[in-house]
Write an enzyme that holds these catalytic residues in place. Structure first.
Site, short mmCIF file in Angstrom:
data_model
loop_
_atom_site.label_atom_id
_atom_site.label_comp_id
_atom_site.label_asym_id
_atom_site.label_seq_id
_atom_site.Cartn_x
_atom_site.Cartn_y
_atom_site.Cartn_z
N CYS B 103 46.84 -34.67 -49.82
CA CYS B 103 47.35 -34.30 -51.13
C CYS B 103 46.42 -33.34 -51.86
O CYS B 103 46.87 -32.48 -52.64
CB CYS B 103 47.60 -35.54 -51.99
SG CYS B 103 46.13 -36.56 -52.23
N HIS B 244 45.47 -40.13 -55.92
CA HIS B 244 46.35 -39.03 -55.50
C HIS B 244 46.00 -37.78 -56.29
O HIS B 244 45.50 -37.87 -57.43
CB HIS B 244 47.81 -39.45 -55.78
CG HIS B 244 48.83 -38.54 -55.19
ND1 HIS B 244 48.77 -38.05 -53.91
CD2 HIS B 244 50.00 -38.06 -55.71
CE1 HIS B 244 49.84 -37.30 -53.68
NE2 HIS B 244 50.60 -37.27 -54.75
N ASN B 262 54.47 -32.67 -57.45
CA ASN B 262 53.95 -33.55 -56.41
C ASN B 262 54.15 -32.91 -55.04
O ASN B 262 54.77 -31.84 -54.93
CB ASN B 262 54.67 -34.90 -56.50
CG ASN B 262 53.85 -36.03 -55.88
OD1 ASN B 262 52.83 -35.79 -55.24
ND2 ASN B 262 54.31 -37.25 -56.06
#
Lengths: 161, 369
Positions: B103, B244, B262
């Site tokens: 991520c 994250h 995202n």
């Protein structure tokens, strides 16, 4: 409207003109007799190319609008434009309809509709050539330009759209 | 940290109803996965000895702080959304990191892509950068892999020092792999000019987002977040799943939230985007980084020349490309610069395409087709 046939011609060089060729700042004088008769009626150069810059249209706001996103205010990181002086008078969205040059060092002019003849900046070969290219392209394509004229009477900056 | 038992979705729905539904539940691309598969995508290691209760207690103060840091006081608009800046969308497409804790690569690459577009005013500039190089080359060199995850700081150090090539030179696939980037990558590159730590500075975060387009941020992910389907997210129920990293693309002082992109595909959230309330999940307090500009070194796609410019300074000619905006011509010598200008002027007059090789804001080579 200036036509191709009205391109100014030189009259036989006088002493003064020879001095000009030798490097003085005296501008060359197109032949008033042969070219001026036509040119005068069409706002072409008569005595000398800059003679007809009397109709000055100042449009600073318009020029500023054109400059948004342009080199002087480029937002991207990296290269910073060299802006030179920016204190002159802006003309925005005008049309170049004629050009003039002569066999003297960096002596070229552009004719702007409703304004007249203005001289291209002559301070260096590189800038002179680039600005003259933009003026030539503007004349050839009929596309609008925005330009800055300084107190020396010369065009120091051109946007060609 | 150990993987939690999967959240009971009926319990989540009930909890949302009890709390007047601050956000919408949805079956997303993440709810279809097992809990083990979900947490793999949380590629930012949580701080050791994290006190969850303390985090929860701090959320209220963090929210108040972010609300007090009014964007207007930082010279920024009350609200900003990179997807709609005066009707123009500068964001690049939402990606899917797949089964890998990468991520950080997606969160930072998103920033580089968005800053590249927004600072140039070029919403359609193709700038699809290689998350694969960022993670499997620069991340791997720093010891990161799909199981360990990474951090934005070292990723942005790599973006400044090495740069990141484009996705066509190393397309992303999920899973630990060798750095098999095209050898020509140094000539097909985007670099960050620098980066700045904005952690715990919500005013600077808003100012950076509105001025440069995006920043990256890390936050704690609770289990209910996997089932987010719209609205302003607040933690309602479920345990802490991991850390994250995402790309923040906007904020809204009136609603008190950040807007984020995202990397879980478009089947999650609102087309891959979400809103999160100020102060939630330590969103302002963990590895928040901004990039104030990028440089490119690459052949740009063919485009039209819409404007040309010069002034009284020698070798100072610029061209305005339909995709790229203003670029300076780097002729090295005056005659070469003049040749470039002549070629571009002819192309402009004819209305035909040109190919420009951009190197740090200047045109090094060109084709006039």
């Amino acid at each position: 409207m200036v036509q191709k046939a009205s391109t100014p011609r030189m009259k036989p060089p006088s002493v003064a003109q020879e001095a000009s060729l030798a490097g003085t700042s005296a501008p060359s004088i197109p032949d008033a007799a042969s070219a001026g008769a036509t040119a005068a009626a069409q706002a072409a150069p008569t005595a000398q190319p800059p003679g007809a810059t009397t109709t000055t249209v100042t449009d600073g706001d318009g020029a500023a609008a054109q400059r948004v996103g342009g080199p002087p205010v480029a937002r991207a990181a990296g290269v910073t434009p060299a802006t030179g002086s920016a204190t002159g008078t802006w003309q925005s969205g005008v049309t170049v309809d004629a050009l003039w040059s002569i066999n003297q060092i960096r002596n070229a002019w552009m004719h702007v509709v409703n304004i007249g003849w203005v001289k291209i900046f002559n301070g260096s070969d590189g800038a002179f050539t680039a600005l003259n290219t933009l003026a030539s392209q503007a004349r050839q394509t009929g596309r609008p330009v925005t330009y800055r004229q300084e107190s020396d009477g010369m065009v120091h900056e051109i946007y060609l759209w | 940290m150990p993987v939690q038992p999967a959240l009971d979705l009926a319990e989540l729905r009930s909890a949302l109803t009890e709390k007047a539904a601050p956000w919408r539940f949805a079956y997303t691309s993440m709810t279809a996965l097992t809990e083990e598969e979900r947490v793999v995508r949380l590629g930012v290691a949580l701080p050791e000895n994290l006190d969850e209760e303390q985090v929860s207690l701090q959320a209220e103060a963090a929210e108040a702080s972010a609300r007090a840091a009014r964007a207007e006081n930082a010279g920024a608009p009350v609200a900003f959304d990179l997807r709609n800046v005066s009707g123009v969308n500068y964001t690049t497409p939402v990606e899917d990191q797949g089964q890998c804790g990468s991520c950080v690569a997606f969160g930072t690459i998103g920033v580089l892509e968005h800053v590249t577009r927004y600072t140039r005013g070029t919403p359609s500039l193709p700038v699809d950068l290689s998350e694969a190089q960022m993670f499997y080359c620069w991340g791997a060199a720093a010891g990161a892999n799909c199981n360990t995850g990474w951090m934005p700081g070292p990723a942005l150090d790599a973006a400044v020092n090495n740069g990141v090539t484009f996705a066509d030179y190393f397309p992303y696939t999920a899973g630990n792999q060798a750095c098999t980037v095209n050898a020509d990558w140094p000539n097909h590159l985007c670099k960050a000019v620098s980066w700045q730590n904005l952690t715990n500075n919500p005013a600077a975060m808003k100012q950076y987002i509105s001025q440069y387009g995006s920043i990256t941020a890390c936050f704690y992910v609770y289990q209910d977040f996997f089932s987010y389907g719209g609205g302003i997210y607040r933690h309602v129920t479920g345990g802490l799943a991991g850390g994250h990293c995402v790309t923040l693309v906007g904020y809204d002082d009136n609603q008190g939230c950040w807007i984020a992109k995202n990397s879980w595909g478009t089947g999650w959230g609102v087309g891959g985007f979400f809103e999160i309330a100020y102060g939630q999940c330590n969103i302002e307090g963990w590895a928040v980084c901004g990039v104030p500009g990028t440089t490119l070194r690459t052949w740009l796609p063919n485009q039209l020349i819409l404007g040309l410019w010069s002034n009284e300074v020698d070798d100072n000619v610029w061209a305005y490309g339909s995709l790229r905006g203003w670029l300076k011509l780097d002729g090295v010598a005056t005659p070469t610069g003049q040749a470039m200008l002549d070629e571009l002027a002819a192309a402009k007059a004819k209305g035909t395409m040109v190919g420009l090789y951009e190197n740090a804001g200047e045109v090094d080579q060109l084709y006039a087709w």
